[in-house]
Motif scaffolding. Sequence first.
Motif, PDB file in Angstrom:
ATOM      1  N   GLU A 180       0.780  -1.260   0.014  1.00 44.23           N
ATOM      2  CA  GLU A 180       0.250  -0.244   0.306  1.00 44.23           C
ATOM      3  C   GLU A 180       0.955   1.697   0.375  1.00 44.23           C
ATOM      4  N   PHE A 181       0.881   2.494  -1.165  1.00 44.04           N
ATOM      5  CA  PHE A 181       1.010   3.816  -0.874  1.00 44.04           C
ATOM      6  C   PHE A 181       0.746   4.766  -0.091  1.00 44.04           C
ATOM      7  N   ALA A 182       1.133   5.584  -0.012  1.00 45.88           N
ATOM      8  CA  ALA A 182       0.694   6.688   0.542  1.00 45.88           C
ATOM      9  C   ALA A 182       2.132   7.896   0.651  1.00 45.88           C
ATOM     10  N   ILE A 183       1.826   9.224   0.459  1.00 50.66           N
ATOM     11  CA  ILE A 183       2.401   9.998   0.107  1.00 50.66           C
ATOM     12  C   ILE A 183       1.816  11.561   1.011  1.00 50.66           C
ATOM     13  N   ALA A 184       2.919  12.379   1.639  1.00 52.07           N
ATOM     14  CA  ALA A 184       2.572  13.854   1.649  1.00 52.07           C
ATOM     15  C   ALA A 184       3.419  14.337   1.148  1.00 52.07           C
ATOM     16  N   ILE A 185       2.930  15.650   0.192  1.00 51.59           N
ATOM     17  CA  ILE A 185       4.085  17.158  -0.117  1.00 51.59           C
ATOM     18  C   ILE A 185       3.432  18.227   0.411  1.00 51.59           C
ATOM     19  N   SER A 186       5.164  18.849   1.133  1.00 48.17           N
ATOM     20  CA  SER A 186       4.198  20.097   1.488  1.00 48.17           C
ATOM     21  C   SER A 186       3.595  21.174   1.076  1.00 48.17           C
ATOM     22  N   ASP A 187       2.471  21.931   1.874  1.00 56.80           N
ATOM     23  CA  ASP A 187       1.815  22.370   0.537  1.00 56.80           C
ATOM     24  C   ASP A 187       2.271  23.551  -0.520  1.00 56.80           C
ATOM     25  N   ASP A 188       3.228  23.872   0.094  1.00 53.86           N
ATOM     26  CA  ASP A 188       4.123  25.158  -0.353  1.00 53.86           C
ATOM     27  C   ASP A 188       5.157  24.332  -2.159  1.00 53.86           C
ATOM     28  N   GLN A 210       3.996  21.571  -3.611  1.00 47.00           N
ATOM     29  CA  GLN A 210       2.871  20.761  -4.377  1.00 47.00           C
ATOM     30  C   GLN A 210       2.479  21.265  -5.898  1.00 47.00           C
ATOM     31  N   GLY A 211       2.522  20.385  -6.619  1.00 41.07           N
ATOM     32  CA  GLY A 211       2.774  20.860  -8.388  1.00 41.07           C
ATOM     33  C   GLY A 211       3.773  21.159  -8.750  1.00 41.07           C
ATOM     34  N   LYS A 212       5.033  20.820  -7.958  1.00 43.08           N
ATOM     35  CA  LYS A 212       5.753  20.703  -8.489  1.00 43.08           C
ATOM     36  C   LYS A 212       6.426  19.443  -9.202  1.00 43.08           C
ATOM     37  N   GLY A 213       5.892  18.510  -9.583  1.00 46.60           N
ATOM     38  CA  GLY A 213       6.665  17.038  -9.722  1.00 46.60           C
ATOM     39  C   GLY A 213       7.161  16.371  -8.263  1.00 46.60           C
ATOM     40  N   ILE A 214       7.212  17.319  -7.456  1.00 40.81           N
ATOM     41  CA  ILE A 214       8.317  16.174  -6.039  1.00 40.81           C
ATOM     42  C   ILE A 214       7.157  14.509  -6.054  1.00 40.81           C
ATOM     43  N   GLY A 215       5.967  15.384  -6.346  1.00 37.89           N
ATOM     44  CA  GLY A 215       4.924  13.811  -5.161  1.00 37.89           C
ATOM     45  C   GLY A 215       5.610  12.843  -6.778  1.00 37.89           C
ATOM     46  N   SER A 216       5.248  13.236  -8.193  1.00 38.97           N
ATOM     47  CA  SER A 216       5.570  12.130  -8.851  1.00 38.97           C
ATOM     48  C   SER A 216       6.509  11.294  -9.082  1.00 38.97           C
ATOM     49  N   SER A 217       7.774  12.244  -8.886  1.00 40.59           N
ATOM     50  CA  SER A 217       9.270  12.137  -8.641  1.00 40.59           C
ATOM     51  C   SER A 217       9.096  10.225  -7.871  1.00 40.59           C
ATOM     52  N   LEU A 218       8.803  10.750  -6.323  1.00 43.34           N
ATOM     53  CA  LEU A 218       8.734  10.121  -4.849  1.00 43.34           C
ATOM     54  C   LEU A 218       7.883   8.651  -5.379  1.00 43.34           C
TER      55      LEU A 218
END
Length: 841
Positions: free
Chosen positions: A764-772, A774-782
């Motif tokens: 199972e996966f889970a992910i959290a990106i700091s609000d500042d 978000q939308g910069k491709g970090i979540g996709s890379s991680l």
Amino acid sequence: MSTHHLDRLFKPKSVAVIGASEKKGAVGCAMMKNLLSGKGNFDVFPVNPGHKKVFDRPCVSRVQKIETAVDMAVIATPIQMVPELVAACGEKGIAGAVVVSSGGRESGAKGQAIEEQILAAAQKSDIRIIGPNCLGIMNTAVCLNASFAHLTPLPGNMAFLSQSGAVCTSVLDLALRENVGFSHFVSLGSMVDVDFADMIDYLGSQRSVASIVMYMEDITHIRNFMSAARAVSRIKPIIVLKSGRSRAGAKAAASHTGAMAKEDILYDTAFQRAGILRVTEFEALFDAAQFLAKQQRPKGSGLTIITNAGGPGVMAADALASYGMEPAPLSRETLDRLDALLPDNWSRGNPVDILGDTPASAYIDTAKHCAADPETDALLLICSPAGTMDTLALAELLVPQLQTVSCPVFTAWIGGDNVAKARQVFNQAGIVTYDSAERAVRAFKNLYEYGKNIERLTQIPIRTDTKLIIHRDIAGKIIQNAMAKKDTCLLENTAKALLEAYGIPVNDTKIADTREAALETAARTGVTVQSMQDRADVELFIGAKKDPHFGPVILFGMGGVLTEVFKDISMGLPPLNRMLAAHLIGKTKIASVLKGFRHIQPIDMARLEELLIRVGRLMTDFPEIEILDINPLMVKNGVLTAVDARVFIAPAPVPSPMHLIISSYPWQYESLGETVDGQPFFIRPIRPSDADLMIDHFHSLSSRSKYMRFFSPLKDLSRDMLIKLTQIDYDREIALVALFGNEQNQKMAGVCRIIVFPDKTQAEFAIAISDDWQGKGIGSSLLTQCLKAARQMGIRRVMGLVLSENTQMLKLGRKLGFAINRAAGGGEYELIIETDDLDID
């Protein structure tokens, strides 16, 4: 294999007993009787094992009418029949079988071959097997007694596991006498399939289980065992009696390490690292079990002792002293209260001797005052038939009073028949009682020691800016060249070059093949010519050995020619961090000298800890290293230098890090990334020292982002949760973080996790990106890097629940190829991806 099958095995709705023949199936009939004697909500029926299709021709007519699925089979037939029966059970979809049949590996090669057939049949159809050669299993919560034991345990919250059926029945007898209950009682037998690791994992997930006690003869799949124990011991105490202490370990090699690394010592080392308390006697096992079953474990070392006679109090204090402990220092306020309560000649200290003629009411009030003292972590009440004391009456008066005491309370009513009834009163009331002060103190010490193990296991390390510089490529070439030449023992200059590659300081060493070359080298064996070292202040020893069962083991202690005489050596398992290295050093006697002693200057302890960490890294990275000796590691004016070094190598049967029994930091998951607007960031696995970064990251999330990640409006991370999020077992979980900035000023912008299911094929996966960010491709890379790691681990399917309002995550899921379906209830979506379908390199 899934732990869901174990759940069906321990909570069955239907049980088939194969081998309950009235003529030849005495064991099977006994198990039928036990199964039917309880009030369990499950069906039980006998089955005729004489035909291949065992469920097509049951021996009882009512069984022919049963059409419901069977969860558990109990097999009590000659062992030769078991492989075929297991295969038939698997074909019928039975979750598990308890095989009590004997005649397996304990009988020799033929029995070993039969056990291998049993395992092959089980693996083919995904059926779990307990046994063979076992007593059976019990689960008091569902009134299940699938054993041929002569007794059924009382209900409780402690689980008991044993490889020995005789130990099981002995513990049952004692437990009933002492009014000790159990949640589960499991005889594992030969452990052809289900082993200690499986059971620890399963019991760790059961709310009915508060602690686990084990009798162990050996460990199978030791890396799985360590992973399970390290996960569960943090939340539930685990105590083990490991027998076979006299059995020698690996064959001694031509080095100090090989001569000292005995197998039983390695068990001690492994248990400590896993947070397990080891006891060495059956009595101590049961005493600790009784304490856990009836009382909370002590939170500190402050034991207050109350006695009605001086002698037993002295014995209790002496027992404490033998473990390096002292009675708790009572506060001035408590002493003043006791002065007003007790005779003038009371002991005025701890142990509190109230004297034999003091009335029972004064004993009870003394206990209340001492329990309330801030220095008291636990209270030991001792009574012997001295003076006018009525031991039975005192016990009866104490029972209701002790129910309200906040600290752990345990008793030692000393004597024979005169005090047996008093001990029975305590047992019936669920109060821990022993028949001697020494046994009581030992139980206290053991449970306190367990707490210290867990404290070390869960300690949050201090983040440092120091990054170890190593040259893995240089070390790799040294070992590859030696392997190509089939050199099993590295020349000394080569061994020191290997150490230097990992940042371990050595003295200058040259090789000279002739007398002239030796003279020439000295002027500006082979013979090694080394730079002359001044006489050392201290000589230390650092070693490592790859044990066939425990993998690499790191040793530290007093060095020089008398290493094996004084045997001032401690052992640890890699990977090491600074806390573990400091503990390894601190267990030796030489450690006190290293802090400075007379003319000896104190050494840089951080530097010594670092050397141990570097040796651990070397042994972690290269499974080819069989033995490594640095003796002496000379200390002069606080400076450390490896003067003599030996390294033995051999082909490795498994690659790094699979030769370890504890998962190491997976550096292979490190990578560089870049945001959509060109800002570089670093992706790496999370570390225990990232606790502060994790806290800052959590507070960088908006309330909405926290809810999207945790499905709950969390305001803060508790210490336990922080440990869970940062102290990762990479055999069970992948956790990658995205970092911006340098080592001195890093910020955590995102975290992605993949939590592996027990069957190790799904996660199972889970992910959290700091609000500042978000939308910069970090979540996709991680998430992409996590999915790559999952595929490398053999995980076939990754899934996750996403709230319907989390549109960014749903968009990312579609981008990466997840199948998206609305979950039952409509408020969430389930995202699923098969790792074989990943369109990533």
